[in-house]
Enzyme design. Structure first.
Site, PDB file in Angstrom:
ATOM      1  N   TYR A   1       0.854  -1.188   0.000  1.00  0.00           N
ATOM      2  CA  TYR A   1       0.000   0.000   0.000  1.00  0.00           C
ATOM      3  C   TYR A   1       0.883   1.229   0.000  1.00  0.00           C
ATOM      4  CZ  TYR A   1      -3.084   3.666   1.749  1.00  0.00           C
ATOM      5  OH  TYR A   1      -3.783   4.835   1.885  1.00  0.00           O
TER       6      TYR A   1
ATOM      7  N   GLU B 107      -3.552   7.500  -3.976  1.00  0.00           N
ATOM      8  CA  GLU B 107      -3.441   6.216  -3.278  1.00  0.00           C
ATOM      9  C   GLU B 107      -3.281   5.072  -4.269  1.00  0.00           C
ATOM     10  OE1 GLU B 107      -5.970   4.684   0.370  1.00  0.00           O
ATOM     11  OE2 GLU B 107      -6.985   4.180  -1.500  1.00  0.00           O
TER      12      GLU B 107
END
Ligand code: GDP
Ligand code: MN
Length: 385
Positions: free
Chosen positions: A101, A189
């Site tokens: 991530y 993101e």
């Protein structure tokens, strides 16, 4: 404004990032036309402005052509968290050994961007934060500082990854940060960023949130925003530099006003009388008769509006301009919708004279509270409200 995955991936590509790009289709027929030129296995991904697609059945791997159209059809008929799936992103499936991530978010408390990395990505970052907070690496990015080499080293070491990846990870972080700054993003993101079986880092899913107040700087994003909007009245208003806001589906009153404070008080007072507002239009700053005319046209082209309330304080915008604009609009389209007009301020007398000959039933008022009373009166008479 949030960019859907396919748009985020497109931007990633434009910034030289290794994104797993695919083709976007809006129907099974469209997919059928390209299915022979695709490399299988494929991942079919619902494009919706909400998270949790995977869990809702909106991300499916298809091994070959046999089940492709069937699966695509199933996804295009899904409703995920209240959003109908209208677009499908079709990408080549990758084999990977690891999911990570990475995001850059604007940290309002610290007033600087924050880089967040986690070596175990793929799942919801909030879940990771709850279960393994120690796995999350954070760096505040001070102005002028950029992504430092030591950050990348630490990320690789802490995640148990080889420093051979330093160059490619450093490059990805730098480009993500460049995109974040250049596009006035509040969030960039990537989840997951994957390490493929071939040892390459690839961005598999992305989300970008852009600061609405900076949208005027980005023509490409303004065009995307219009593409996403399917309410023609919002688009019509936008093209005229107005803001059209749908309020209640069952509403019957259209409100035209100046500024969000005035709009909200109008809606509040009307709602308190158990009447419902269908839509509101914010004129923005001073308005000419021509602009008032367009505003009235836009609101009255909503067939559900059975009464129009125009609440403008005639300051910079003069009352005679307002009256002329309203009259022009009603004359042009033969509207029969009754009107409550708050006419107060500069050139009020001239405005009253103009509006006197309006060919529909109308009520005038001096202030907002009185205006709402007039709406109630008309509503009590007219069954249609
Ligand atoms: P999200 O659920 O909306 O976040 O959608 P993602 O695009 O992140 O996909 C969810 C999960 O599906 C990923 O974390 C992967 O585990 C899996 N996935 C997505 N694309 C691929 C792919 O190309 N290959 C494989 N093997 N799995 C994938
Ligand atoms: Mn994801």
């Amino acid at each position: 404004m949030n960019l859907m995955e396919y748009k985020a991936q497109e931007l990633f590509g434009r910034f030289g990032l290794p994104a797993n790009r695919g083709v976007l289709v809006q129907s099974v027929e469209e997919l059928a036309k390209t299915m022979n030129s695709l490399t299988y296995p494929l991942v079919l991904k619902a494009q919706v402005e909400t998270g949790g697609r995977g869990k809702a059945g909106g991300v499916r791997i298809v091994k070959n052509k046999d089940k492709l159209l069937e699966e695509a059809d199933a996804i295009l008929n899904l409703n995920i968290n209240g959003f109908d799936v209208k677009k499908l992103y079709v990408v080549e499936a990758l084999n990977f050994q690891r999911e990570m991530y990475v995001s850059i978010i604007f940290d309002r408390a610290e007033k600087v961007p924050l880089l967040i990395f986690c070596g175990n990505g793929g799942v919801d970052i909030n879940e990771i934060a709850e279960e393994h907070p120690e796995d999350i690496i954070r760096y505040h990015l001070m102005p002028g500082m950029g992504i430092r080499g030591y950050m990348t080293d630490y990320i690789l070491d802490k995640s148990g990854m080889s420093r051979n990846l330093k160059e490619s990870l450093q490059d990805i972080l730098e480009k993500l940060y460049a995109l974040f700054l250049e596009k006035n993003a509040l969030l960039v993101e990537v989840n997951p960023l994957v390490l493929t079986d071939k040892g390459e880092l690839v961005l598999l899913d992305g989300k970008i949130t852009v600061d609405d107040n900076a949208l005027f700087r980005h023509e490409d994003l303004l065009a995307y925003r219009d593409e996403m909007e399917d309410n023609p009245l919002i688009l019509d208003a936008r093209a005229n530099r107005f803001l059209y806001i749908p309020i209640e589906d069952a509403g019957t009153i259209g409100v035209i006003s100046n500024g969000s404070g005035m709009i909200m008080s109008s809606i509040d007072l009307i709602s308190r009388k158990n009447l419902t507002v269908k839509c509101a239009l914010d004129l923005g700053g001073g308005a000419t008769a021509e602009r008032i005319k367009e505003a009235v046209r836009i609101v009255l082209s909503n067939p559900d509006v059975k009464l129009l309330f125009i609440n403008i304080f005639g300051g910079i915008t003069r009352c005679d301009e307002i009256a002329r604009g309203v009259k022009l609009a009603y004359a042009e389209a033969d509207y029969t919708i009754p009107l409550v007009l708050r006419l107060e301020g500069t050139n009020k007398e001239a405005g009253l004279e103009i509006i006197e000959s309006l060919p529909v039933s109308f009520q005038l008022s001096d202030d907002l509270v009185d205006g709402v009373e007039k709406i109630v009166e008309i509503s009590a008479v007219g069954e249609q409200l």
